[in-house]
Design a protein around this motif. Structure first.
Motif, PDB file in Angstrom:
ATOM      1  N   PHE A 188      18.616  38.089  45.433  1.00 49.60           N
ATOM      2  CA  PHE A 188      18.178  38.746  46.667  1.00 49.60           C
ATOM      3  C   PHE A 188      16.789  39.329  46.439  1.00 49.60           C
ATOM      4  CE2 PHE A 188      17.467  42.636  49.039  1.00 49.60           C
ATOM      5  CZ  PHE A 188      17.787  42.288  50.331  1.00 49.60           C
ATOM      6  N   TYR A 189      15.890  39.068  47.364  1.00 50.04           N
ATOM      7  CA  TYR A 189      14.523  39.576  47.291  1.00 50.04           C
ATOM      8  C   TYR A 189      14.251  40.404  48.544  1.00 50.04           C
ATOM      9  CZ  TYR A 189       9.374  39.354  47.437  1.00 50.04           C
ATOM     10  OH  TYR A 189       8.035  39.643  47.514  1.00 50.04           O
ATOM     11  N   SER A 190      13.842  41.667  48.377  1.00 48.59           N
ATOM     12  CA  SER A 190      13.679  42.568  49.513  1.00 48.59           C
ATOM     13  C   SER A 190      12.423  42.303  50.318  1.00 48.59           C
ATOM     14  CB  SER A 190      13.650  44.021  49.022  1.00 48.59           C
ATOM     15  OG  SER A 190      12.428  44.295  48.337  1.00 48.59           O
ATOM     16  N   GLY A 191      11.417  41.666  49.711  1.00 53.11           N
ATOM     17  CA  GLY A 191      10.108  41.648  50.334  1.00 53.11           C
ATOM     18  C   GLY A 191       9.452  43.002  50.139  1.00 53.11           C
ATOM     19  N   MET A 192       8.251  43.185  50.648  1.00 51.73           N
ATOM     20  CA  MET A 192       7.527  44.445  50.454  1.00 51.73           C
ATOM     21  C   MET A 192       8.116  45.532  51.355  1.00 51.73           C
ATOM     22  SD  MET A 192       5.689  43.353  48.096  1.00 51.73           S
ATOM     23  CE  MET A 192       4.866  44.899  47.762  1.00 51.73           C
ATOM     24  N   GLU A 193       8.490  46.650  50.740  1.00 52.94           N
ATOM     25  CA  GLU A 193       9.088  47.777  51.443  1.00 52.94           C
ATOM     26  C   GLU A 193       8.247  49.026  51.179  1.00 52.94           C
ATOM     27  OE1 GLU A 193      12.894  47.897  52.899  1.00 52.94           O
ATOM     28  OE2 GLU A 193      11.649  46.199  53.525  1.00 52.94           O
ATOM     29  N   GLN A 194       8.418  50.039  52.029  1.00 59.21           N
ATOM     30  CA  GLN A 194       7.668  51.299  51.912  1.00 59.21           C
ATOM     31  C   GLN A 194       8.633  52.428  51.567  1.00 59.21           C
ATOM     32  OE1 GLN A 194       4.362  51.285  52.324  1.00 59.21           O
ATOM     33  NE2 GLN A 194       3.845  53.463  52.258  1.00 59.21           N
ATOM     34  N   VAL A 195       8.201  53.342  50.676  1.00 52.89           N
ATOM     35  CA  VAL A 195       9.019  54.497  50.320  1.00 52.89           C
ATOM     36  C   VAL A 195       8.152  55.747  50.328  1.00 52.89           C
ATOM     37  CG1 VAL A 195       8.675  54.165  47.812  1.00 52.89           C
ATOM     38  CG2 VAL A 195      10.663  55.452  48.635  1.00 52.89           C
ATOM     39  N   GLU A 196       8.701  56.839  50.844  1.00 50.66           N
ATOM     40  CA  GLU A 196       7.987  58.112  50.917  1.00 50.66           C
ATOM     41  C   GLU A 196       8.390  59.017  49.757  1.00 50.66           C
ATOM     42  OE1 GLU A 196       5.680  58.700  53.246  1.00 50.66           O
ATOM     43  OE2 GLU A 196       6.052  56.786  54.244  1.00 50.66           O
ATOM     44  N   ASP A 197       7.609  60.052  49.540  1.00 47.35           N
ATOM     45  CA  ASP A 197       7.873  61.004  48.471  1.00 47.35           C
ATOM     46  C   ASP A 197       9.242  61.657  48.643  1.00 47.35           C
ATOM     47  OD1 ASP A 197       7.612  62.833  46.361  1.00 47.35           O
ATOM     48  OD2 ASP A 197       6.477  64.271  47.572  1.00 47.35           O
ATOM     49  N   GLY A 198      10.037  61.653  47.582  1.00 47.40           N
ATOM     50  CA  GLY A 198      11.330  62.312  47.599  1.00 47.40           C
ATOM     51  C   GLY A 198      12.460  61.504  48.208  1.00 47.40           C
ATOM     52  N   TYR A 199      12.189  60.286  48.616  1.00 48.56           N
ATOM     53  CA  TYR A 199      13.230  59.467  49.238  1.00 48.56           C
ATOM     54  C   TYR A 199      14.116  58.804  48.175  1.00 48.56           C
ATOM     55  CZ  TYR A 199      11.446  59.642  54.043  1.00 48.56           C
ATOM     56  OH  TYR A 199      11.075  60.041  55.297  1.00 48.56           O
ATOM     57  N   THR A 200      15.396  58.695  48.483  1.00 44.50           N
ATOM     58  CA  THR A 200      16.355  57.948  47.672  1.00 44.50           C
ATOM     59  C   THR A 200      16.896  56.804  48.518  1.00 44.50           C
ATOM     60  OG1 THR A 200      16.999  59.850  46.310  1.00 44.50           O
ATOM     61  CG2 THR A 200      18.567  58.032  46.466  1.00 44.50           C
ATOM     62  N   ILE A 201      16.853  55.598  47.973  1.00 41.95           N
ATOM     63  CA  ILE A 201      17.266  54.410  48.720  1.00 41.95           C
ATOM     64  C   ILE A 201      18.364  53.685  47.948  1.00 41.95           C
ATOM     65  CG2 ILE A 201      16.503  52.266  49.803  1.00 41.95           C
ATOM     66  CD1 ILE A 201      13.681  53.396  49.840  1.00 41.95           C
ATOM     67  N   GLY A 202      19.465  53.425  48.613  1.00 41.66           N
ATOM     68  CA  GLY A 202      20.575  52.711  48.003  1.00 41.66           C
ATOM     69  C   GLY A 202      20.700  51.303  48.557  1.00 41.66           C
ATOM     70  N   TYR A 203      20.886  50.332  47.665  1.00 42.83           N
ATOM     71  CA  TYR A 203      21.060  48.929  48.053  1.00 42.83           C
ATOM     72  C   TYR A 203      22.469  48.495  47.673  1.00 42.83           C
ATOM     73  CZ  TYR A 203      16.038  48.370  48.914  1.00 42.83           C
ATOM     74  OH  TYR A 203      14.763  48.469  49.418  1.00 42.83           O
ATOM     75  N   THR A 204      23.296  48.194  48.674  1.00 40.04           N
ATOM     76  CA  THR A 204      24.672  47.769  48.456  1.00 40.04           C
ATOM     77  C   THR A 204      24.863  46.374  49.033  1.00 40.04           C
ATOM     78  OG1 THR A 204      25.424  50.068  48.671  1.00 40.04           O
ATOM     79  CG2 THR A 204      27.103  48.348  48.754  1.00 40.04           C
ATOM     80  N   PRO A 205      24.870  45.338  48.197  1.00 37.99           N
ATOM     81  CA  PRO A 205      25.091  43.976  48.711  1.00 37.99           C
ATOM     82  C   PRO A 205      26.431  43.855  49.427  1.00 37.99           C
ATOM     83  CG  PRO A 205      24.181  43.897  46.496  1.00 37.99           C
ATOM     84  CD  PRO A 205      24.544  45.339  46.765  1.00 37.99           C
ATOM     85  N   LEU A 206      26.444  43.102  50.504  1.00 41.35           N
ATOM     86  CA  LEU A 206      27.698  42.848  51.214  1.00 41.35           C
ATOM     87  C   LEU A 206      28.619  41.991  50.357  1.00 41.35           C
ATOM     88  CD1 LEU A 206      26.217  42.092  54.758  1.00 41.35           C
ATOM     89  CD2 LEU A 206      26.932  44.293  53.779  1.00 41.35           C
ATOM     90  N   ASP A 207      28.028  41.149  49.526  1.00 36.68           N
ATOM     91  CA  ASP A 207      28.785  40.301  48.610  1.00 36.68           C
ATOM     92  C   ASP A 207      27.875  39.954  47.434  1.00 36.68           C
ATOM     93  OD1 ASP A 207      30.232  38.417  47.232  1.00 36.68           O
ATOM     94  OD2 ASP A 207      30.625  37.131  48.969  1.00 36.68           O
ATOM     95  N   TRP A 208      28.181  40.490  46.257  1.00 37.78           N
ATOM     96  CA  TRP A 208      27.335  40.245  45.094  1.00 37.78           C
ATOM     97  C   TRP A 208      27.331  38.775  44.685  1.00 37.78           C
ATOM     98  CZ3 TRP A 208      23.690  42.706  42.318  1.00 37.78           C
ATOM     99  CH2 TRP A 208      23.535  44.071  42.506  1.00 37.78           C
ATOM    100  N   SER A 209      28.366  38.041  45.024  1.00 39.97           N
ATOM    101  CA  SER A 209      28.430  36.647  44.588  1.00 39.97           C
ATOM    102  C   SER A 209      27.488  35.745  45.368  1.00 39.97           C
ATOM    103  CB  SER A 209      29.865  36.116  44.704  1.00 39.97           C
ATOM    104  OG  SER A 209      30.275  36.053  46.060  1.00 39.97           O
TER     105      SER A 209
END
Length: 237
Positions: A188-209
């Motif tokens: 899985f490739y997210s592409g370019m994403e933006q994150v701000e100071d102090g942000y926490t981002i969680g990535y949970t695949p719908l299906d890891w397989s």
């Protein structure tokens, strides 16, 4: 054993220590021989030689480690730690007198990094092996700074990868990969994403397989979305 120097005098390890106050090296730069304060970890040279600008350490499981390095000359360097069911790796740039700090919690699979540079490109990678023999991989690429800190970790069952950014707003990309116990590979490739100071981002695949969709949860403020994969030609897990 002296403190390791990477490649042709690119960096030197200032210290490798754990949260219990144990150190790999003494004040003289030699291996710490005191059984009461010695850190049970060791530098490791892969049989194939590896990269001349990369340090590799084997460390104990269920512990927290701090790896501090000082730059000797301008260049790119990397570091790998193997401990418990995790392998973590990072690569960045250094210059004379630059002090960087890398942390690794072998129980939680948490990787943290802080640079002494005003700005530095950073790539970090966490590889986790699950009890059934399958593997999960996360790779993050971002530009970090001396007033910030990056932290990446899997949760307990490795179903979610969490990324916390401290410092100026930054653009990043994330790659998730899996190798099933049957040998099946997904990316899985997210592409370019933006994150701000102090942000926490969680990535949970719908299906890891299959990694054909990921639930993205951002805290600061709280938002949730489903992100479809974006192709990354040439990447293999």
């Amino acid at each position: 054993m002296d403190r390791p120097v990477t490649g042709p005098a690119l960096i030197r390890t200032t210290q490798l220590s754990n949260n219990k106050g144990h150190n790999l090296f003494g004040p003289d730069g030699k291996a710490n021989r005191n059984p009461q304060t010695r850190l049970f970890a060791t530098p490791f040279a892969p049989p194939g030689g590896g990269s001349e600008n990369q340090e590799v350490f084997i460390v104990g499981k269920c512990d927290q480690y701090r790896h501090a390095v000082t730059g000797i000359r301008l260049g790119n360097y990397g570091m790998v730690m193997l401990g418990g069911s995790y392998i973590v790796e990072m690569s960045t740039t250094t210059c004379p007198g630059q002090n960087d700090e890398f942390t690794f919690d072998t129980a939680a699979g948490t990787l943290g990094f802080r640079t002494g540079a005003e700005s530095a490109p950073l790539t970090v990678e966490v590889l986790a092996q699950l009890p059934d023999g399958s593997m999960r991989l996360a790779l993050l690429a971002i530009t970090t700074s001396s007033i910030g800190r990056e932290s990446v970790h899997f949760n307990q069952d490795c179903s979610t990868l969490t990324f916390t950014h401290r410092g100026p707003a930054a653009t990043y990309l994330l790659v998730l990969g899996s190798v099933g116990s049957d040998g099946r590979v997904a990316t899985f490739y997210s592409g370019m994403e933006q994150v701000e100071d102090g942000y926490t981002i969680g990535y949970t695949p719908l299906d890891w397989s299959s990694l054909n969709g990921v639930k993205v949860t951002t805290e600061g403020p709280l938002t949730t979305r489903i992100l479809a994969p974006r192709g990354l030609p040439g990447f293999t897990c």
